[in-house]
Design a protein around this motif. Structure first.
Motif, PDB file in Angstrom:
ATOM      1  N   ALA B 280       0.837  -1.205   0.000  1.00 21.24           N
ATOM      2  CA  ALA B 280       0.000   0.000   0.000  1.00 21.24           C
ATOM      3  C   ALA B 280       0.874   1.259   0.000  1.00 21.24           C
ATOM      4  CB  ALA B 280      -0.927  -0.003   1.219  1.00 21.24           C
ATOM      5  N   VAL B 281       1.978   1.204   0.737  1.00 19.67           N
ATOM      6  CA  VAL B 281       2.884   2.361   0.760  1.00 19.67           C
ATOM      7  C   VAL B 281       3.506   2.564  -0.624  1.00 19.67           C
ATOM      8  CG1 VAL B 281       5.061   3.254   1.684  1.00 19.67           C
ATOM      9  CG2 VAL B 281       3.372   2.235   3.238  1.00 19.67           C
ATOM     10  N   VAL B 282       3.910   1.470  -1.264  1.00 17.87           N
ATOM     11  CA  VAL B 282       4.491   1.580  -2.612  1.00 17.87           C
ATOM     12  C   VAL B 282       3.489   2.231  -3.562  1.00 17.87           C
ATOM     13  CG1 VAL B 282       5.337   0.283  -4.610  1.00 17.87           C
ATOM     14  CG2 VAL B 282       6.077  -0.358  -2.293  1.00 17.87           C
ATOM     15  N   ALA B 283       2.230   1.804  -3.472  1.00 16.43           N
ATOM     16  CA  ALA B 283       1.193   2.388  -4.342  1.00 16.43           C
ATOM     17  C   ALA B 283       1.024   3.876  -4.034  1.00 16.43           C
ATOM     18  CB  ALA B 283      -0.128   1.645  -4.140  1.00 16.43           C
ATOM     19  N   ALA B 284       1.056   4.218  -2.748  1.00 12.34           N
ATOM     20  CA  ALA B 284       0.888   5.620  -2.357  1.00 12.34           C
ATOM     21  C   ALA B 284       2.049   6.478  -2.848  1.00 12.34           C
ATOM     22  CB  ALA B 284       0.747   5.724  -0.839  1.00 12.34           C
ATOM     23  N   VAL B 285       3.252   5.917  -2.821  1.00  9.09           N
ATOM     24  CA  VAL B 285       4.417   6.651  -3.337  1.00  9.09           C
ATOM     25  C   VAL B 285       4.221   6.926  -4.827  1.00  9.09           C
ATOM     26  CG1 VAL B 285       6.878   6.518  -3.885  1.00  9.09           C
ATOM     27  CG2 VAL B 285       6.073   5.804  -1.622  1.00  9.09           C
ATOM     28  N   GLU B 286       3.803   5.893  -5.569  1.00 13.54           N
ATOM     29  CA  GLU B 286       3.608   6.060  -7.016  1.00 13.54           C
ATOM     30  C   GLU B 286       2.600   7.173  -7.285  1.00 13.54           C
ATOM     31  OE1 GLU B 286       5.515   4.697  -9.157  1.00 13.54           O
ATOM     32  OE2 GLU B 286       6.495   3.337  -7.734  1.00 13.54           O
ATOM     33  N   LYS B 287       1.531   7.167  -6.511  1.00 10.67           N
ATOM     34  CA  LYS B 287       0.483   8.171  -6.699  1.00 10.67           C
ATOM     35  C   LYS B 287       1.025   9.577  -6.420  1.00 10.67           C
ATOM     36  CE  LYS B 287      -4.384   8.766  -6.252  1.00 10.67           C
ATOM     37  NZ  LYS B 287      -4.613   9.902  -5.350  1.00 10.67           N
ATOM     38  N   ARG B 288       1.719   9.749  -5.322  1.00 11.81           N
ATOM     39  CA  ARG B 288       2.275  11.055  -4.964  1.00 11.81           C
ATOM     40  C   ARG B 288       3.305  11.540  -5.989  1.00 11.81           C
ATOM     41  NH1 ARG B 288      -0.054  14.629  -1.310  1.00 11.81           N
ATOM     42  NH2 ARG B 288      -1.065  13.446   0.330  1.00 11.81           N
ATOM     43  N   LEU B 289       4.042  10.546  -6.542  1.00 12.51           N
ATOM     44  CA  LEU B 289       5.076  10.907  -7.515  1.00 12.51           C
ATOM     45  C   LEU B 289       4.481  11.519  -8.781  1.00 12.51           C
ATOM     46  CD1 LEU B 289       7.808   8.095  -7.412  1.00 12.51           C
ATOM     47  CD2 LEU B 289       8.169  10.561  -7.134  1.00 12.51           C
ATOM     48  N   GLU B 290       3.214  11.206  -9.055  1.00 12.53           N
ATOM     49  CA  GLU B 290       2.593  11.755 -10.267  1.00 12.53           C
ATOM     50  C   GLU B 290       2.560  13.268 -10.261  1.00 12.53           C
ATOM     51  OE1 GLU B 290      -1.274   9.959 -10.596  1.00 12.53           O
ATOM     52  OE2 GLU B 290      -0.426   7.924 -10.645  1.00 12.53           O
ATOM     53  N   THR B 291       2.398  13.844  -9.054  1.00  8.65           N
ATOM     54  CA  THR B 291       2.223  15.298  -8.981  1.00  8.65           C
ATOM     55  C   THR B 291       3.350  16.035  -8.263  1.00  8.65           C
ATOM     56  OG1 THR B 291       0.954  15.000  -6.945  1.00  8.65           O
ATOM     57  CG2 THR B 291      -0.301  15.094  -9.006  1.00  8.65           C
ATOM     58  N   LEU B 292       4.256  15.299  -7.649  1.00  9.22           N
ATOM     59  CA  LEU B 292       5.280  15.968  -6.831  1.00  9.22           C
ATOM     60  C   LEU B 292       6.152  16.904  -7.678  1.00  9.22           C
ATOM     61  CD1 LEU B 292       6.151  15.745  -3.779  1.00  9.22           C
ATOM     62  CD2 LEU B 292       8.097  14.413  -4.611  1.00  9.22           C
ATOM     63  N   GLU B 293       6.362  18.135  -7.166  1.00  8.96           N
ATOM     64  CA  GLU B 293       7.168  19.125  -7.910  1.00  8.96           C
ATOM     65  C   GLU B 293       8.548  18.574  -8.265  1.00  8.96           C
ATOM     66  OE1 GLU B 293       7.313  22.607  -5.430  1.00  8.96           O
ATOM     67  OE2 GLU B 293       5.124  22.869  -5.516  1.00  8.96           O
ATOM     68  N   ARG B 294       9.183  17.924  -7.297  1.00 10.08           N
ATOM     69  CA  ARG B 294      10.552  17.444  -7.529  1.00 10.08           C
ATOM     70  C   ARG B 294      10.560  15.973  -7.929  1.00 10.08           C
ATOM     71  NH1 ARG B 294      14.297  21.265  -4.547  1.00 10.08           N
ATOM     72  NH2 ARG B 294      15.811  19.593  -4.450  1.00 10.08           N
ATOM     73  N   ARG B 295       9.546  15.531  -8.719  1.00 13.45           N
ATOM     74  CA  ARG B 295       9.467  14.110  -9.096  1.00 13.45           C
ATOM     75  C   ARG B 295      10.645  13.677  -9.965  1.00 13.45           C
ATOM     76  NH1 ARG B 295       5.230  16.818 -11.349  1.00 13.45           N
ATOM     77  NH2 ARG B 295       5.160  17.042 -13.613  1.00 13.45           N
ATOM     78  N   ALA B 296      11.257  14.630 -10.654  1.00 19.37           N
ATOM     79  CA  ALA B 296      12.414  14.271 -11.500  1.00 19.37           C
ATOM     80  C   ALA B 296      13.618  13.860 -10.650  1.00 19.37           C
ATOM     81  CB  ALA B 296      12.791  15.442 -12.403  1.00 19.37           C
ATOM     82  N   ILE B 297      13.621  14.288  -9.389  1.00 20.04           N
ATOM     83  CA  ILE B 297      14.685  13.875  -8.471  1.00 20.04           C
ATOM     84  C   ILE B 297      14.217  12.696  -7.620  1.00 20.04           C
ATOM     85  CG2 ILE B 297      16.057  14.591  -6.462  1.00 20.04           C
ATOM     86  CD1 ILE B 297      15.884  17.489  -7.617  1.00 20.04           C
ATOM     87  N   ALA B 298      13.022  12.842  -7.021  1.00 17.54           N
ATOM     88  CA  ALA B 298      12.517  11.833  -6.096  1.00 17.54           C
ATOM     89  C   ALA B 298      12.232  10.509  -6.805  1.00 17.54           C
ATOM     90  CB  ALA B 298      11.247  12.346  -5.408  1.00 17.54           C
ATOM     91  N   GLY B 299      11.782  10.582  -8.056  1.00 13.91           N
ATOM     92  CA  GLY B 299      11.452   9.356  -8.802  1.00 13.91           C
ATOM     93  C   GLY B 299      12.656   8.439  -8.962  1.00 13.91           C
ATOM     94  N   PRO B 300      13.744   8.943  -9.553  1.00 19.10           N
ATOM     95  CA  PRO B 300      14.938   8.097  -9.698  1.00 19.10           C
ATOM     96  C   PRO B 300      15.488   7.600  -8.363  1.00 19.10           C
ATOM     97  CG  PRO B 300      15.099  10.011 -11.121  1.00 19.10           C
ATOM     98  CD  PRO B 300      13.861  10.203 -10.292  1.00 19.10           C
ATOM     99  N   SER B 301      15.466   8.442  -7.345  1.00 19.48           N
ATOM    100  CA  SER B 301      15.966   8.020  -6.031  1.00 19.48           C
ATOM    101  C   SER B 301      15.167   6.816  -5.529  1.00 19.48           C
ATOM    102  CB  SER B 301      15.854   9.179  -5.027  1.00 19.48           C
ATOM    103  OG  SER B 301      15.856   8.689  -3.699  1.00 19.48           O
ATOM    104  N   TRP B 302      13.844   6.917  -5.596  1.00 13.74           N
ATOM    105  CA  TRP B 302      12.973   5.838  -5.109  1.00 13.74           C
ATOM    106  C   TRP B 302      13.156   4.580  -5.951  1.00 13.74           C
ATOM    107  CZ3 TRP B 302      10.665   3.909  -1.196  1.00 13.74           C
ATOM    108  CH2 TRP B 302       9.558   3.038  -1.322  1.00 13.74           C
ATOM    109  N   ARG B 303      13.233   4.768  -7.261  1.00 12.79           N
ATOM    110  CA  ARG B 303      13.350   3.629  -8.184  1.00 12.79           C
ATOM    111  C   ARG B 303      14.694   2.908  -7.976  1.00 12.79           C
ATOM    112  NH1 ARG B 303      13.617   6.316 -13.061  1.00 12.79           N
ATOM    113  NH2 ARG B 303      15.882   6.167 -12.836  1.00 12.79           N
ATOM    114  N   ASP B 304      15.773   3.677  -7.863  1.00 14.54           N
ATOM    115  CA  ASP B 304      17.110   3.056  -7.820  1.00 14.54           C
ATOM    116  C   ASP B 304      17.507   2.587  -6.416  1.00 14.54           C
ATOM    117  OD1 ASP B 304      17.279   3.621 -10.475  1.00 14.54           O
ATOM    118  OD2 ASP B 304      18.505   5.432 -10.216  1.00 14.54           O
ATOM    119  N   PHE B 305      17.135   3.364  -5.402  1.00 16.22           N
ATOM    120  CA  PHE B 305      17.656   3.073  -4.066  1.00 16.22           C
ATOM    121  C   PHE B 305      16.568   2.797  -3.031  1.00 16.22           C
ATOM    122  CE2 PHE B 305      20.826   5.988  -6.081  1.00 16.22           C
ATOM    123  CZ  PHE B 305      21.782   5.018  -6.332  1.00 16.22           C
ATOM    124  N   GLY B 306      15.320   3.081  -3.382  1.00 13.64           N
ATOM    125  CA  GLY B 306      14.222   2.824  -2.448  1.00 13.64           C
ATOM    126  C   GLY B 306      14.088   1.327  -2.187  1.00 13.64           C
TER     127      GLY B 306
END
Lengths: 436, 436
Positions: B280-306
C-alpha cells in the motif's frame, strides 16, 4: 642550544610566528603503497594479510595463528615481574576511575507543547586498537586506548600489534588482558588497519579504529575514515612549561627532556618571566643530556625545536601558551589554579611543581592520547566519548504538531522542498478533520 | 519500482547485504584541482580568492566587498515575508533551547591521595560555516550549524556563501543574523575553505569549519583537516521507516519522498512486518510521484535506491535497522518508545506517527546535520560538542606523588623512557630528603 626568545625584543613576533609554524615532521608519502595494500586485503582477506605479514614482519602465520592463543598469552604474561604487574594494575584502576566519570548522561524532557525531546548515548559495537610493535610498543598506550572503550561499553574490542620476527612485549599482552581486550592479532601496518576496517574470514570488521602508528598506519587510517571512525592522526609530541622561577631548574629540565626523549621531532618549550631562571634551565638540560640514555634522540629535539621564551609577566606567558595550544602544559608556578584559569587551549594541564607530565603519561588517570600540532585549538584528548555516539530523539503529539508544524511548512516551502511540507500538511489535515 | 525484500526469502541475506553495500554516489575526483586552489589562496590570499570568485561565480569583488555590508544585509532581509521571518525565529528559538541542554559540565574532584583531577570545556575561538549557494542554499542549515557554535561560546563565527552572479537567498542572510553570525563573505568553493583555514589579509583564519558543500568543498575540507577541525563529510541522505501498519500509508509515502526529493542519490527504506501495508505504501508513493514538484529527483531516487523490507516481526525490523544505522529513523508504530529501546545505531529517531522527519529538519530542536552512509555506527549529529574541546587537569600533592609516583617510575623504566622516570625520581628524592 635551543631557540631563545624575549617578548621585549623587536623581532619577537617574527621569531615566535616562526616557532609556531615550524615544520617538525616530514612524513614520507606512502599513500599509493597503502592504497594498494588496502585493496589487496579487501580482495584477498586473510591470504593478503598473511602474505604481507611474512613480507614486512618476517613472520609466517596461518588463519589459525593470526590471533594469540590463550596459552601463548598466559606464557608471555608469566614473564612480567610482580612489580610491573602491580604498576600496570594500579594505572588501569586509576585510568578507569577517571574515565568512568566522563560517561555522559541521556536526556529526555517534555515541552509545554507535549512534545518529548532528548537524546541517548550508545557505544560503538566493535573497536580495534592499533599498538605499534618494536621500540614504541607502549603498554601504557594499550591501557589509555582500551579502558575508555570498555568503560563506554564497547562489546568487542580487539588489538592488532605487529611482532616483527615473532617478538612481542609481554607487558603489552598483560595490559590488554587487564583492560579486557577480547582478541590480540599479531599483525600490523596498513594491512592490519585494512583488516579491521573491512574484515577478513578470520577477523571481524570493527566500527572504530584508534591508536598510534607509523606513516603507513596513519595513511591507512585516513583512507578507511568514513568506512569506520578513527581517532586523531597524532603528530610529534609537545610540552610547554610555564615557570615563575619557583621550581628547581633541574626538575623543569627533566620534564622538558621527558618530551624530547620521545622523538627527534618532539618539541619542548619553557616560558618564564625570569630570564635568569630560563638560563638556569638551559644549563640543567645540557647537564642532564650528558648522561641521558636517550640523548641521541633528546639532544637533537632540544637543539632543533626546543625554545625558551622570556616574557614580561605570567599573563603574557599564558597568552603565548594559548597561541601554541600545547598538547601538554605544565604550570610550575606558586598559584597554578589562578594561572590555569587564563588557559583557553591545551590538551592537558599539569598543575604545580609536584605534577610532572610523566604522571599523566602513566598513572594520573586522565588520558595520555592528546591533540598535537596545535590541534588543541579545536580538539580534545581521547575519552569515552570517542567510543560513544548520540542518537537524538523527538516525539510529537497531535497538539505539538499543530503548534509548530505550520512553521515547518513555511520553511519547507521557502526551500522548495514540497514533500517536506506535505508530510506535515497531510497529518495536520487529518487532525483538523478529526476536530470538526 | 523500489527493491522489495522479504526476510523469509532464501536469497534475503544476499539481497540485504547488496542493499547495505550499494554505492550511491560517484564523487568526481577533484582533489588535484582543489590542492592547486588551496596552494594559490595560501600564496596570494585575497587576490586569489577574488580571481577564483570571478572565474567560478562570475562576480567581481574587491577586498572591501568580500563581506556583505550591514546595509546590504538589511536590504536583503527586508525582502523576507513576516511569515517566513517568524518561522525562522521560532526554529532558532527551539534549536537554541535544545542545544543549550547539551552543554557539558566541567569536573574537578579531590582523591584520597590529595591529588586533584578533572577537566574543563572551552569553546574554539573562531568557526567558519560553509553555506552552499544556489538551489541547496538552505537557511535551516545556517541555523543548525551556527546556533550550536554560538551556544558553545564561539567568539567569532563567520559564514562563507557563494553568490553566483551576485544572487543571494535573503533567508540565508536573515538566518545568519538571527543566529548571531559576525560576518558573511560572498565566496564559495575550495577557495572559501582555504581562506577560512589559512586566512587572508581580509579574512581572519578560523579553528573549525563546518557545513555541507559539493565535491570541491568536501575535498577542500578533507585537505585542511588537521590545520583546522572539520565536521563530518556528509554523503547522500537516508531515511528508514519502521511501520507496524497502524499509520496511513500515504503519510509514510510522503515521508519516504521527503528524503528522496533531496537528491537522486538519497535512499528511502520502509521495513514492516505487514506485507500488504508495504504494498500500500508503494502504491501511495507512485500516486504522490505523479504530482510531486521534484518528481524528476525523487522518482529516480525511489526507483534506484528505495526499498521495502518485509520482516517476521518488529524485533527483526529493529535488528535490520541497526545493521543499516540510518541517518533518520521513523518509528511509525503503536508503541514507539518500546521499539526505540531496541535501536542501537541511528542518527536521529522520530517517534510515532505524528513526528514526520521534516519536523526534525526545521523546527523540532535537535540538529539536522546527522551521520550518513551508515556512519551512525560510530558518529553523532552536530552538537555543541563540535565547537568545544576538553582540557584535562591533574594536580599532585607531595603525598599523592609519593603514593603513585613509584608506579609511574616502574612503567617508565619498562618503556625505556629514562627521563620520564627521572622527572618523578628527582621530586621524590627531594621530598624524602625533606622528610629526614
Amino acid at each position: 642550544m635551543p631557540h631563545f626568545l624575549d617578548t621585549s625584543a623587536a623581532d619577537f613576533e617574527t621569531r615566535f610566528t616562526e616557532l609556531l609554524g615550524m615544520k617538525r615532521e616530514d612524513s614520507p608519502d606512502v599513500d599509493a603503497v597503502v592504497a594498494g595494500i588496502i585493496a589487496d586485503v579487501r580482495a584477498r582477506g586473510d591470504a593478503a594479510v598473511i602474505e604481507l605479514t611474512e613480507k614486512f614482519d618476517r613472520l609466517a602465520l596461518t588463519p589459525e595463528t593470526l590471533a594469540f592463543s590463550e596459552a601463548e598469552i598466559e606464557a608471555e604474561i608469566a614473564k612480567v615481574s610482580p612489580e610491573e604487574s602491580a604498576a600496570l594494575e594500579l594505572a588501569a584502576e586509576r585510568i578507569r576511575a577517571y574515565h568512568v566519570r566522563q560517561m555522559p548522561e541521556d536526556a529526555l524532557w517534555r515541552e509545554e507543547t507535549g512534545a518529548e525531546l532528548g537524546w541517548r548515548w550508545t557505544p560503538v559495537s566493535a573497536a580495534g586498537l592499533y599498538v605499534p610493535g618494536g621500540l614504541a610498543s607502549y603498554p601504557s598506550s594499550v591501557l589509555m586506548n582500551a579502558i575508555p572503550a570498555k568503560v563506554a561499553g564497547v562489546e568487542r574490542l580487539v588489538v592488532v600489534c605487529p611482532t616483527p620476527g615473532g617478538v612481542v612485549n609481554p607487558l603489552v599482552l598483560l595490559a590488554a588482558r587487564i583492560a579486557g581486550v577480547d582478541a590480540i592479532y599479531r599483525i600490523g601496518g596498513a594491512q592490519a588497519v585494512a583488516a579491521l576496517a573491512y574484515g577478513t574470514a578470520t577477523i571481524a570488521p570493527v566500527d572504530k579504529i584508534t591508536g598510534p602508528g607509523n606513516a603507513f598506519v596513519a595513511a591507512a587510517k585516513r583512507r578507511v575514515f568514513g568506512k569506520v571512525g578513527i581517532d586523531m592522526i597524532a603528530g610529534p609530541s609537545e610540552i610547554l612549561v610555564i615557570s615563575d622561577g619557583s621550581t628547581d631548574p633541574d626538575w623543569i629540565a627533566i620534564d622538558l627532556l621527558s618530551q624530547a626523549e620521545h622523538d627527534e621531532s618532539a618539541q619542548s618549550i619553557l616560558i618564564t618571566p625570569d630570564a635568569a631562571h630560563g638560563r638556569a634551565v638551559v644549563a640543567a638540560v645540557e647537564k642532564r643530556l650528558e648522561t641521558l640514555e636517550r640523548r641521541a634522540i633528546a639532544g637533537p629535539s632540544w637543539r632543533d625545536f626546543g625554545a625558551v621564551v622570556v616574557t614580561r609577566d605570567l599573563a603574557e606567558a599564558a597568552a603565548l601558551s594559548n597561541r601554541v595550544a600545547p598538547e601538554h602544559l605544565e604550570l610550575c608556578v606558586e598559584d597554578p589554579d589562578a594561572l590555569s584559569d587564563q588557559i583557553t587551549h591545551a590538551g592537558a594541564i599539569f598543575l604545580g611543581a609536584y605534577t610532572p607530565e610523566a604522571i599523566g603519561d602513566y598513572i594520573g588517570g586522565p588520558n595520555h592520547v592528546l591533540p598535537t600540532a596545535r590541534s588543541a585549538r579545536f580538539s580534545s584528548g581521547l575519552s569515552v566519548l570517542d567510543f560513544l555516539k548520540r542518537t537524538t530523539l523527538a516525539k510529537m503529539t497531535p497538539a505539538a504538531l499543530k503548534a509548530i508544524g505550520p512553521s515547518a511548512e513555511v520553511l519547507a516551502r521557502s526551500e522548495s522542498l514540497e514533500a517536506h511540507g506535505l508530510s506535515v500538511r497531510a497529518r495536520l489535515a487529518a487532525l483538523n478533520e478529526g476536530d470538526e
